[in-house]
Design a protein around this motif. Sequence first.
Motif, PDB file in Angstrom:
ATOM      1  N   SER A 137       0.787  -1.152   0.038  1.00  0.00           N
ATOM      2  CA  SER A 137       0.033  -0.115   0.009  1.00  0.00           C
ATOM      3  C   SER A 137       0.728   1.315   0.109  1.00  0.00           C
ATOM      4  O   SER A 137       0.377   2.352  -0.508  1.00  0.00           O
ATOM      5  CB  SER A 137      -0.967   0.032   1.177  1.00  0.00           C
ATOM      6  OG  SER A 137      -0.197  -0.356   2.367  1.00  0.00           O
ATOM      7  N   ALA A 138       1.912   1.213   0.611  1.00  0.00           N
ATOM      8  CA  ALA A 138       2.995   2.495   0.601  1.00  0.00           C
ATOM      9  C   ALA A 138       3.256   2.886  -0.713  1.00  0.00           C
ATOM     10  O   ALA A 138       3.388   3.846  -1.147  1.00  0.00           O
ATOM     11  CB  ALA A 138       4.192   1.965   1.375  1.00  0.00           C
ATOM     12  N   LEU A 139       3.688   1.877  -1.603  1.00  0.00           N
ATOM     13  CA  LEU A 139       4.075   2.095  -3.017  1.00  0.00           C
ATOM     14  C   LEU A 139       2.510   2.569  -3.932  1.00  0.00           C
ATOM     15  O   LEU A 139       2.725   3.546  -4.484  1.00  0.00           O
ATOM     16  CB  LEU A 139       4.510   0.487  -3.755  1.00  0.00           C
ATOM     17  CG  LEU A 139       4.733   1.063  -5.189  1.00  0.00           C
ATOM     18  CD1 LEU A 139       6.069   0.110  -5.517  1.00  0.00           C
ATOM     19  CD2 LEU A 139       3.656   0.565  -6.079  1.00  0.00           C
ATOM     20  N   ASP A 140       1.462   1.803  -3.470  1.00  0.00           N
ATOM     21  CA  ASP A 140       0.262   2.153  -4.302  1.00  0.00           C
ATOM     22  C   ASP A 140      -0.055   3.850  -4.110  1.00  0.00           C
ATOM     23  O   ASP A 140      -0.362   4.479  -5.016  1.00  0.00           O
ATOM     24  CB  ASP A 140      -0.692   1.390  -3.844  1.00  0.00           C
ATOM     25  CG  ASP A 140      -0.393  -0.164  -4.349  1.00  0.00           C
ATOM     26  OD1 ASP A 140       0.306  -0.336  -5.337  1.00  0.00           O
ATOM     27  OD2 ASP A 140      -1.068  -0.973  -3.555  1.00  0.00           O
ATOM     28  N   VAL A 141       0.163   4.130  -2.629  1.00  0.00           N
ATOM     29  CA  VAL A 141      -0.271   5.299  -2.547  1.00  0.00           C
ATOM     30  C   VAL A 141       0.412   6.257  -2.946  1.00  0.00           C
ATOM     31  O   VAL A 141       0.033   7.743  -3.790  1.00  0.00           O
ATOM     32  CB  VAL A 141      -0.358   5.649  -0.801  1.00  0.00           C
ATOM     33  CG1 VAL A 141      -0.663   7.069  -0.318  1.00  0.00           C
ATOM     34  CG2 VAL A 141      -1.711   4.749  -0.469  1.00  0.00           C
ATOM     35  N   LEU A 142       1.896   6.403  -2.915  1.00  0.00           N
ATOM     36  CA  LEU A 142       2.794   7.069  -3.627  1.00  0.00           C
ATOM     37  C   LEU A 142       2.598   7.174  -5.271  1.00  0.00           C
ATOM     38  O   LEU A 142       2.357   8.414  -5.833  1.00  0.00           O
ATOM     39  CB  LEU A 142       4.142   6.868  -3.248  1.00  0.00           C
ATOM     40  CG  LEU A 142       4.471   6.964  -1.681  1.00  0.00           C
ATOM     41  CD1 LEU A 142       5.979   6.329  -1.533  1.00  0.00           C
ATOM     42  CD2 LEU A 142       4.712   8.448  -1.360  1.00  0.00           C
ATOM     43  N   TRP A 143       2.511   6.056  -5.775  1.00  0.00           N
ATOM     44  CA  TRP A 143       2.500   5.867  -7.244  1.00  0.00           C
ATOM     45  C   TRP A 143       1.233   6.239  -7.742  1.00  0.00           C
ATOM     46  O   TRP A 143       1.165   6.798  -8.948  1.00  0.00           O
ATOM     47  CB  TRP A 143       2.416   4.164  -7.568  1.00  0.00           C
ATOM     48  CG  TRP A 143       2.726   3.819  -8.840  1.00  0.00           C
ATOM     49  CD1 TRP A 143       3.338   4.314  -9.942  1.00  0.00           C
ATOM     50  CD2 TRP A 143       1.963   2.527  -9.317  1.00  0.00           C
ATOM     51  NE1 TRP A 143       3.197   3.551 -10.952  1.00  0.00           N
ATOM     52  CE2 TRP A 143       2.243   2.538 -10.439  1.00  0.00           C
ATOM     53  CE3 TRP A 143       0.886   1.724  -8.846  1.00  0.00           C
ATOM     54  CZ2 TRP A 143       1.706   1.367 -11.440  1.00  0.00           C
ATOM     55  CZ3 TRP A 143       0.577   0.618  -9.609  1.00  0.00           C
ATOM     56  CH2 TRP A 143       0.950   0.372 -10.970  1.00  0.00           C
ATOM     57  N   LEU A 144       0.125   6.171  -7.254  1.00  0.00           N
ATOM     58  CA  LEU A 144      -0.970   6.580  -7.767  1.00  0.00           C
ATOM     59  C   LEU A 144      -1.463   7.954  -7.561  1.00  0.00           C
ATOM     60  O   LEU A 144      -2.726   8.290  -7.868  1.00  0.00           O
ATOM     61  CB  LEU A 144      -2.282   5.569  -7.290  1.00  0.00           C
ATOM     62  CG  LEU A 144      -2.055   4.035  -7.853  1.00  0.00           C
ATOM     63  CD1 LEU A 144      -2.910   3.205  -7.515  1.00  0.00           C
ATOM     64  CD2 LEU A 144      -1.883   3.783  -9.324  1.00  0.00           C
ATOM     65  N   ARG A 145      -0.781   8.612  -6.564  1.00  0.00           N
ATOM     66  CA  ARG A 145      -1.056  10.084  -6.388  1.00  0.00           C
ATOM     67  C   ARG A 145      -1.157  10.787  -7.535  1.00  0.00           C
ATOM     68  O   ARG A 145      -0.480  10.975  -8.589  1.00  0.00           O
ATOM     69  CB  ARG A 145      -0.052  10.681  -5.308  1.00  0.00           C
ATOM     70  CG  ARG A 145      -0.279  12.272  -5.099  1.00  0.00           C
ATOM     71  CD  ARG A 145       0.582  12.575  -3.936  1.00  0.00           C
ATOM     72  NE  ARG A 145       0.069  11.669  -2.773  1.00  0.00           N
ATOM     73  CZ  ARG A 145       0.245  12.076  -1.361  1.00  0.00           C
ATOM     74  NH1 ARG A 145       1.035  13.020  -0.946  1.00  0.00           N
ATOM     75  NH2 ARG A 145      -0.302  11.271  -0.542  1.00  0.00           N
ATOM     76  N   GLY A 146      -2.471  11.607  -7.510  1.00  0.00           N
ATOM     77  CA  GLY A 146      -2.370  12.567  -8.740  1.00  0.00           C
ATOM     78  C   GLY A 146      -3.524  12.214  -9.846  1.00  0.00           C
ATOM     79  O   GLY A 146      -3.928  12.515 -10.681  1.00  0.00           O
ATOM     80  N   ARG A 147      -3.899  10.378  -9.681  1.00  0.00           N
ATOM     81  CA  ARG A 147      -4.607  10.154 -10.709  1.00  0.00           C
ATOM     82  C   ARG A 147      -6.042  10.542 -10.413  1.00  0.00           C
ATOM     83  O   ARG A 147      -6.338  10.463  -9.082  1.00  0.00           O
ATOM     84  CB  ARG A 147      -4.687   8.331 -10.568  1.00  0.00           C
ATOM     85  CG  ARG A 147      -3.549   7.893 -11.656  1.00  0.00           C
ATOM     86  CD  ARG A 147      -3.527   6.509 -11.680  1.00  0.00           C
ATOM     87  NE  ARG A 147      -4.512   5.934 -12.884  1.00  0.00           N
ATOM     88  CZ  ARG A 147      -4.144   5.853 -13.948  1.00  0.00           C
ATOM     89  NH1 ARG A 147      -2.884   6.397 -14.401  1.00  0.00           N
ATOM     90  NH2 ARG A 147      -4.507   5.411 -15.068  1.00  0.00           N
ATOM     91  N   PRO A 148      -6.811  10.776 -11.241  1.00  0.00           N
ATOM     92  CA  PRO A 148      -7.980  11.156 -10.877  1.00  0.00           C
ATOM     93  C   PRO A 148      -9.086  10.117 -10.383  1.00  0.00           C
ATOM     94  O   PRO A 148      -8.766   8.875 -10.512  1.00  0.00           O
ATOM     95  CB  PRO A 148      -8.588  11.722 -12.333  1.00  0.00           C
ATOM     96  CG  PRO A 148      -7.923  11.061 -13.258  1.00  0.00           C
ATOM     97  CD  PRO A 148      -6.696  10.642 -12.705  1.00  0.00           C
ATOM     98  N   GLY A 149     -10.221  10.659  -9.570  1.00  0.00           N
ATOM     99  CA  GLY A 149     -10.969   9.624  -9.017  1.00  0.00           C
ATOM    100  C   GLY A 149     -10.637   8.956  -7.958  1.00  0.00           C
ATOM    101  O   GLY A 149      -9.724   9.517  -6.989  1.00  0.00           O
ATOM    102  N   ILE A 164      -6.621  -5.234  -1.912  1.00  0.00           N
ATOM    103  CA  ILE A 164      -6.549  -3.754  -2.567  1.00  0.00           C
ATOM    104  C   ILE A 164      -5.936  -2.614  -1.737  1.00  0.00           C
ATOM    105  O   ILE A 164      -5.886  -2.900  -0.568  1.00  0.00           O
ATOM    106  CB  ILE A 164      -8.207  -3.426  -2.799  1.00  0.00           C
ATOM    107  CG1 ILE A 164      -8.878  -3.432  -1.384  1.00  0.00           C
ATOM    108  CG2 ILE A 164      -8.768  -4.492  -3.632  1.00  0.00           C
ATOM    109  CD1 ILE A 164     -10.293  -2.793  -1.913  1.00  0.00           C
ATOM    110  N   THR A 165      -5.627  -1.526  -2.538  1.00  0.00           N
ATOM    111  CA  THR A 165      -5.284  -0.315  -2.056  1.00  0.00           C
ATOM    112  C   THR A 165      -6.157   0.795  -2.749  1.00  0.00           C
ATOM    113  O   THR A 165      -6.142   0.962  -3.855  1.00  0.00           O
ATOM    114  CB  THR A 165      -3.579   0.055  -2.222  1.00  0.00           C
ATOM    115  OG1 THR A 165      -2.766  -1.012  -1.491  1.00  0.00           O
ATOM    116  CG2 THR A 165      -3.497   1.366  -1.529  1.00  0.00           C
ATOM    117  N   VAL A 166      -6.981   1.481  -1.648  1.00  0.00           N
ATOM    118  CA  VAL A 166      -7.695   2.539  -2.334  1.00  0.00           C
ATOM    119  C   VAL A 166      -6.823   3.717  -1.892  1.00  0.00           C
ATOM    120  O   VAL A 166      -6.594   4.257  -0.977  1.00  0.00           O
ATOM    121  CB  VAL A 166      -9.152   2.712  -1.772  1.00  0.00           C
ATOM    122  CG1 VAL A 166      -9.903   3.863  -2.213  1.00  0.00           C
ATOM    123  CG2 VAL A 166      -9.710   1.151  -1.900  1.00  0.00           C
ATOM    124  N   ALA A 167      -6.174   4.078  -3.203  1.00  0.00           N
ATOM    125  CA  ALA A 167      -5.072   5.133  -2.763  1.00  0.00           C
ATOM    126  C   ALA A 167      -5.647   6.393  -2.508  1.00  0.00           C
ATOM    127  O   ALA A 167      -4.952   7.038  -1.520  1.00  0.00           O
ATOM    128  CB  ALA A 167      -4.316   5.496  -4.362  1.00  0.00           C
TER     129      ALA A 167
END
Length: 408
Positions: free
Chosen positions: A149-161, A174-177
Amino acid sequence: MRVIGLMSGTSCDAIDAAAADLGIEGDTVVLTPLGDIECAFPGGLRRELLAALPPSSTTMAAVCRLDTLLGQALAAAADRADRELCAGEAELVVSHGQTCYHWTEDGRVRGTLQLGQPAWITERTGRTVVSDLRPRDVAAGGQGAPLVSALDVLWLRGRPGAPVALNLGGIANITVAHGAHGPLAYDTGPANVLLDTAVRELTGGRADHDADGALAAAGTVCRPLLDRLLAEPYYARPAPKTTGRELFNAAYLRTALAGFGHLPAEDVLATLTELTARTVADAVRAAGGTEVIASGGGTRNPVLLARLALALDGVPVRVSDELGLPSGAKEAYAFALLGFLTALGLPGTVPACTGARHARVLGSVTPGRGGPPPRPWDVPAPVRLRVSRGAPRTGPSQDPQIGIGNAY
Ligand SMILES: Nc1ncnc2c1ncn2[C@@H]1O[C@H](COP(=O)(O)OP(=O)(O)OP(=O)(O)O)[C@@H](O)[C@H]1O
Ligand SMILES: [Mg+2]
């Protein structure tokens, strides 16, 4: 910094080794994949491991033997990854080890045990090893998972929705970023573990997975069995929550199948595949997910992906490769990142995701031949991650003078 991540998940299918060049640029951690390899367990190690895991009981002698043999297998994988992916210039190895027990009680994680003695890795490669990444989060009140989840949150930052990263390993997580319900991460339930178990049981051990979903494709979902499986209380528990073979194992499957007579193997596989699709889709819906970015061995199962797409009813599913992270080795890349953060003295957890009281620097360090890599002082935590497709950087690993924002 050239970092090798080693991962063997709940499925015990193989050791994944991924190499990445990692660095900090401003408020961003830049991850350049250098490649990944899959290393089979040597000799009868896989059989021995599966025989010792829940629901079996085992002995301390077997635990010691597995810790040693897994450590040696991980060492061989690290050595190969260093030579084949890093031209012999890896600076750090990060080893998840093999989860052999994840002790949960009433939704809390009391302990978690990963085997694969890191001394063997350091002795063989000469590299510093970061290992045992989960227990610190558990000691801080967290689930010790899903650490990706640490990777996912950093990686998906800025993606819409509300983007949702999905890993279809032995267990699905699952990670809900971000978004109205994020950040949030948890295990939704079984992905491949019950499918693999069913195939082993129903073929008398001749096969170990439903290759390309062929059995499931030839079967029909048995509604009463699906209803019985969906009644499992784990699915209704609130997040954060994690699970494993301690719950979803061969004994669990036998109990679930009791009373269904001679259900054809194809129908059992179709039903279990639908179970994974339904439980994942329910979780994505509950989190208001607007897209799913999938990874893990389950993405190689077209029947599972098709059922998931149906259950998601319009929420698009893409594989992580489309965003630059190879779906078969994403977890190994994630552990490379977590060890890199440890080497910088930075926390590797998102408390909202694991349920811990605080973000913590993860792992134990086994110093390499020249001691651990020098730790620069005062590198502020990055707030985003960019996957670079360019050539890996050369020169200094990272610049400790760069000023960046705060983490999480
Ligand atoms: N071609 C395929 N068809 C169907 N299933 C596949 C195929 N290839 C891989 N799999 C499934 O993927 C599983 C391995 O996935 P993966 O390595 O992601 O899981 P894992 O080791 O449990 O990882 P983790 O628990 O860390 O997520 C195999 O056990 C198998 O069930
Ligand atoms: Mg695996």
